[in-house]
Structures are given as C-alpha cells and as structure tokens.
Design an enzyme around this catalytic site. Sequence first.
Site, short mmCIF file in Angstrom:
data_model
loop_
_atom_site.label_atom_id
_atom_site.label_comp_id
_atom_site.label_asym_id
_atom_site.label_seq_id
_atom_site.Cartn_x
_atom_site.Cartn_y
_atom_site.Cartn_z
CB SER A 143 6.69 -14.31 13.80
OG SER A 143 5.37 -14.31 13.29
CE1 TYR A 157 8.49 -11.66 9.41
CE2 TYR A 157 6.69 -13.17 9.89
CZ TYR A 157 7.48 -12.09 10.25
OH TYR A 157 7.24 -11.45 11.43
P1 NAP Z 1 7.26 -2.36 11.23
O1 NAP Z 1 6.16 -1.58 11.88
O2 NAP Z 1 7.22 -2.61 9.75
O3 NAP Z 1 8.64 -1.63 11.60
C1 NAP Z 1 9.82 -2.18 11.11
C2 NAP Z 1 10.99 -1.52 11.78
O4 NAP Z 1 12.18 -2.22 11.37
C3 NAP Z 1 11.19 -0.06 11.33
O5 NAP Z 1 11.72 0.64 12.43
C4 NAP Z 1 12.22 -0.18 10.21
O6 NAP Z 1 13.02 0.98 10.02
C5 NAP Z 1 13.06 -1.32 10.73
N1 NAP Z 1 13.81 -2.03 9.69
C6 NAP Z 1 13.31 -2.67 8.59
N2 NAP Z 1 14.34 -3.20 7.87
C7 NAP Z 1 15.48 -2.87 8.52
C8 NAP Z 1 16.85 -3.09 8.27
N3 NAP Z 1 17.26 -3.77 7.19
N4 NAP Z 1 17.75 -2.59 9.15
C9 NAP Z 1 17.35 -1.89 10.24
N5 NAP Z 1 16.07 -1.64 10.53
C10 NAP Z 1 15.14 -2.13 9.67
O7 NAP Z 1 7.44 -3.79 11.91
P2 NAP Z 1 6.80 -4.39 13.28
O8 NAP Z 1 5.45 -4.89 12.97
O9 NAP Z 1 7.03 -3.44 14.39
O10 NAP Z 1 7.73 -5.67 13.47
C11 NAP Z 1 8.82 -5.68 14.38
C12 NAP Z 1 9.32 -7.11 14.53
O11 NAP Z 1 8.25 -7.93 15.02
C13 NAP Z 1 9.76 -7.74 13.21
O12 NAP Z 1 10.89 -8.55 13.44
C14 NAP Z 1 8.56 -8.57 12.81
O13 NAP Z 1 8.93 -9.65 11.99
C15 NAP Z 1 8.06 -9.03 14.18
N6 NAP Z 1 6.65 -9.42 14.18
C16 NAP Z 1 5.67 -8.53 13.83
C17 NAP Z 1 4.34 -8.95 13.83
C18 NAP Z 1 3.20 -8.04 13.45
O14 NAP Z 1 2.06 -8.54 13.26
N7 NAP Z 1 3.40 -6.75 13.34
C19 NAP Z 1 4.03 -10.27 14.16
C20 NAP Z 1 5.06 -11.14 14.51
C21 NAP Z 1 6.36 -10.70 14.51
P3 NAP Z 1 12.58 2.20 9.04
O15 NAP Z 1 11.53 2.97 9.80
O16 NAP Z 1 13.83 2.98 8.83
O17 NAP Z 1 12.04 1.59 7.79
#
Ligand code: NAP
Length: 248
Positions: A143, A157
């Site tokens: 991130s 985080y």
């Molecule tokens: P999101 O929309 O909240 O989706 C999270 C995903 O992770 C869902 O599929 C969820 O499954 C799964 N998940 C959560 N906890 C889990 C666990 N303990 N075991 C297995 N699966 C789990 O998140 P996102 O924004 O796509 O983020 C994806 C990645 O990118 C993360 O690592 C996040 O830190 C990183 N990131 C995101 C952003 C941003 O702005 N969005 C920025 C920087 C980095 P369920 O559907 O079953 O809950």
Amino acid sequence: MNPVLLITGASRGIGAATAILAAQQGWAVAVNYASNAQAADRVVTRIQNAGGKAFAVQADVGDEAQIMRMFAEVDDKLGRISGLVNSAGVVDMTAKVDAQSWDRWERMMRINILGSMACAREAVRRMSTLHGGTGGSIVNLSSAATRLGGAGQYVDYATAKGAIDAFTIGLAKEVAAEGIRVNAVRPGLIDTEIHASGGLPNRARDLAHLIPMQRAGTAEEVAQAIVWLLSDASSYTTMSLMDISGGR
Ligand code: NAP
C-alpha cells in the site's frame, strides 16, 4: 492447459477485478474468500459465463491450518499453481496508536503479514525449480500507506504493509534463481469497500483532492498492473514495489 492462479481475497475489490481480468487472459483462477460466499460465487459465475475456468475456495488467511487446506484444495481441483496474488487484507476502525489494542494488532498482523507470508511459502513449495516446479510469479498487495504512514487513522495497517515491502524484497532475491518472480503493488486510494470496513465509506471520494490526479483509482486499474506482473510480459521484473496511486 490453463496456468493456475490463486488469488486470496478475490471475492471483492482488487482481488475480484484481478480474478476477472486474469481469467480473460487464460488463467484458471482459484477465488479465495473469508466469509462472503455469495460475492465469491458471483466472481466465479462471471468468469465461467465468459468461458473461463474458476472455483471458489473459503479460507481465513489469518489461520495457517486453513491456508494449508486451501492449497490442498487448489492442488486437487486445478493442479499446481504458477501464480499467486496475495490480495486478502484488512483495515480496522480509524484510531490513533494510543487507542489501539494488542488484539487489534494481532489480527492486523496475522491477516496482513502472516497470511501473505504463509501463502507465498506454499506457493514457493509448488513453483520452485528446487521443488520440482516450473517457476511462477507472486504479487503481494502492499500500500502507499508504507510511504505515508497512516497517521491518525491506521498506523498499524501501514506497519503491516511495510513488512510486506521487506518480505517482497527478501523473497524476490531468495527465489530469483528458482524461476520465481516476486513483486508488490502499492495502491493509493482505490474505490473499494475496504474504506467502509474502516468506518469511512466515503473515504475515497472525501480524500480525492489530496491526489495529484484529483480522483480515486479503480480496482480494475490496479488489476491491470497485477495481471501484467503475473504475465511473461514482465519476465525481467522482480523485487519491484510498484506505486499505483495517481501521483500521491
Ligand atoms: P476489500 O474490497 O475490502 O476486499 C477484501 C477482500 O479480502 C475480500 O475478498 C475479503 O473476503 C477478503 N478477506 C478479508 N479478510 C480475509 C481473510 N482473513 N482471509 C481471506 N480473505 C479475506 O479490499 P480491497 O480494497 O480490494 O483491498 C485488497 C488489498 O489491497 C488489501 O490487501 C488492501 O490492504 C490493499 N490495498 C487497498 C487499497 C484501497 O484503497 N482499496 C489501497 C492500498 C492497498 P470476504 O468477501 O469473504 O470478506
């Protein structure tokens, strides 16, 4: 034969967008989720309706036994993987460090660090030429928070994602001669449901003015970079930490 890809956290957000794009490019995709089976099924159905190959596999990546079971299931259903995307990740409710608990930190580190490390270890055991594999590509979700620090919101985080940067660099060097490339993408503010899980559903819109491009990114824009890093088009790219942040 389609190359096999496991994406953790592929039911929603960046993981889901990556699963759909990777399937279009010929990957057979294992769509991991933690609890939202319906969302995972929607991703699988969308891939299958477009003629692709996918199945949903439940596992909490904060639990090693569940990770081991997930890999066994993927071996069984799709065969040996040559791609892994560690997209599962969580934030917690916005809080300063002096208000954060040990339990919160344990969950944060278990899911965001140990989960990615254990999945990468299992991937290396299947991809490495030293283990009879034919190589592969691992992409970790870090991130922009590793550069920004998350002050006042979620320093825990940012700390966990900082570990992912170090892990990416170390593992990339360790397995470069074993046919495996390891890279990380560092998204900035991306419009997904993760912000709502931190108590700030409008965060992507509210903070858009801080981004040089003046807008949040989309999950699909991050997926493009991930799928490139998985592909042979990036054959000389390893150990990179790729910022996808609209200039922030
Ligand atoms: P999101 O929309 O909240 O989706 C999270 C995903 O992770 C869902 O599929 C969820 O499954 C799964 N998940 C959560 N906890 C889990 C666990 N303990 N075991 C297995 N699966 C789990 O998140 P996102 O924004 O796509 O983020 C994806 C990645 O990118 C993360 O690592 C996040 O830190 C990183 N990131 C995101 C952003 C941003 O702005 N969005 C920025 C920087 C980095 P369920 O559907 O079953 O809950």
